[in-house]
Design a protein around this motif. Structure first.
Motif, mmCIF file in Angstrom:
data_model
loop_
_atom_site.group_PDB
_atom_site.id
_atom_site.type_symbol
_atom_site.label_atom_id
_atom_site.label_comp_id
_atom_site.label_asym_id
_atom_site.label_seq_id
_atom_site.Cartn_x
_atom_site.Cartn_y
_atom_site.Cartn_z
ATOM 1 N N ALA A 2 0.835 -1.489 -0.015
ATOM 2 C CA ALA A 2 -0.031 0.035 -0.047
ATOM 3 C C ALA A 2 0.891 1.167 -0.034
ATOM 4 O O ALA A 2 0.643 2.344 -0.593
ATOM 5 N N GLN A 6 0.909 4.365 -2.844
ATOM 6 C CA GLN A 6 0.521 5.438 -2.297
ATOM 7 C C GLN A 6 1.566 6.609 -2.950
ATOM 8 O O GLN A 6 1.455 7.538 -3.366
ATOM 9 N N ASN A 55 -3.785 -8.276 -0.019
ATOM 10 C CA ASN A 55 -3.886 -6.971 -0.035
ATOM 11 C C ASN A 55 -5.402 -6.471 -0.208
ATOM 12 O O ASN A 55 -5.878 -5.959 -1.307
ATOM 13 N N GLN A 56 -6.245 -6.932 0.641
ATOM 14 C CA GLN A 56 -7.720 -7.083 0.680
ATOM 15 C C GLN A 56 -8.094 -5.553 0.452
ATOM 16 O O GLN A 56 -9.272 -5.194 -0.122
ATOM 17 N N ASP A 57 -7.483 -4.874 1.177
ATOM 18 C CA ASP A 57 -7.946 -3.510 1.414
ATOM 19 C C ASP A 57 -7.917 -2.791 0.085
ATOM 20 O O ASP A 57 -8.888 -1.678 -0.163
ATOM 21 N N ILE A 58 -6.723 -2.973 -0.675
ATOM 22 C CA ILE A 58 -6.674 -2.222 -2.035
ATOM 23 C C ILE A 58 -7.606 -2.968 -2.676
ATOM 24 O O ILE A 58 -8.451 -2.195 -3.710
ATOM 25 N N ARG A 60 -10.641 -3.883 -2.010
ATOM 26 C CA ARG A 60 -11.986 -3.343 -1.640
ATOM 27 C C ARG A 60 -12.132 -1.857 -2.104
ATOM 28 O O ARG A 60 -13.146 -1.179 -2.732
ATOM 29 N N GLN A 61 -10.815 -1.033 -1.840
ATOM 30 C CA GLN A 61 -10.977 0.351 -2.174
ATOM 31 C C GLN A 61 -11.115 0.576 -3.633
ATOM 32 O O GLN A 61 -11.844 1.605 -4.042
ATOM 33 N N TYR A 62 -10.767 -0.120 -4.358
ATOM 34 C CA TYR A 62 -10.763 -0.044 -5.877
ATOM 35 C C TYR A 62 -11.661 -0.985 -6.653
ATOM 36 O O TYR A 62 -11.841 -1.171 -8.048
ATOM 37 N N ASN A 63 -12.405 -1.549 -5.892
ATOM 38 C CA ASN A 63 -13.841 -2.329 -6.369
ATOM 39 C C ASN A 63 -13.282 -3.443 -7.263
ATOM 40 O O ASN A 63 -13.796 -3.733 -8.336
#
Length: 99
Positions: A2, A6, A55-58, A60-63
């Protein structure tokens, strides 16, 4: 990863991201294409590969829901997205349109 994303998104040059999953046949096939793109574009664009499973957060963030997923960022925002196997020419042309 991440942090690397960024940092890349904070730069003026475009950033191509492949969201992949280890062991996925289509993703494995794209490794040589991504390496070629990275080499040919040099420092004119960022080219990242991100393991979506780690990196499940990424994801989800970008669908992102399938692999391989392609995200092209310009000025920190998604400018293009697609899924599946891509040719070197298709990806290289897409990134060059944003340089």
């Amino acid at each position: 990863m991440a942090t690397e994303l960024q940092k890349a998104l904070g730069e003026a040059k475009p950033t191509l991201v492949e969201m992949y999953r280890l062991g996925d046949e289509a993703c494995e096939e794209m490794n040589s294409v991504v390496a070629e793109i990275r080499k040919s574009l040099g420092d004119r664009a960022n080219v990242l590969q991100i393991d979506g499973s780690a990196n499940q957060d990424i994801m989800r963030q970008y669908n992102v829901a399938s692999y391989p997923a392609w995200l092209l960022f310009k000025d920190g925002a998604v400018a293009w997205r697609d899924y599946g196997r891509k040719s070197y020419g298709e990806l290289e042309h897409m990134v060059r349109d944003f340089i």
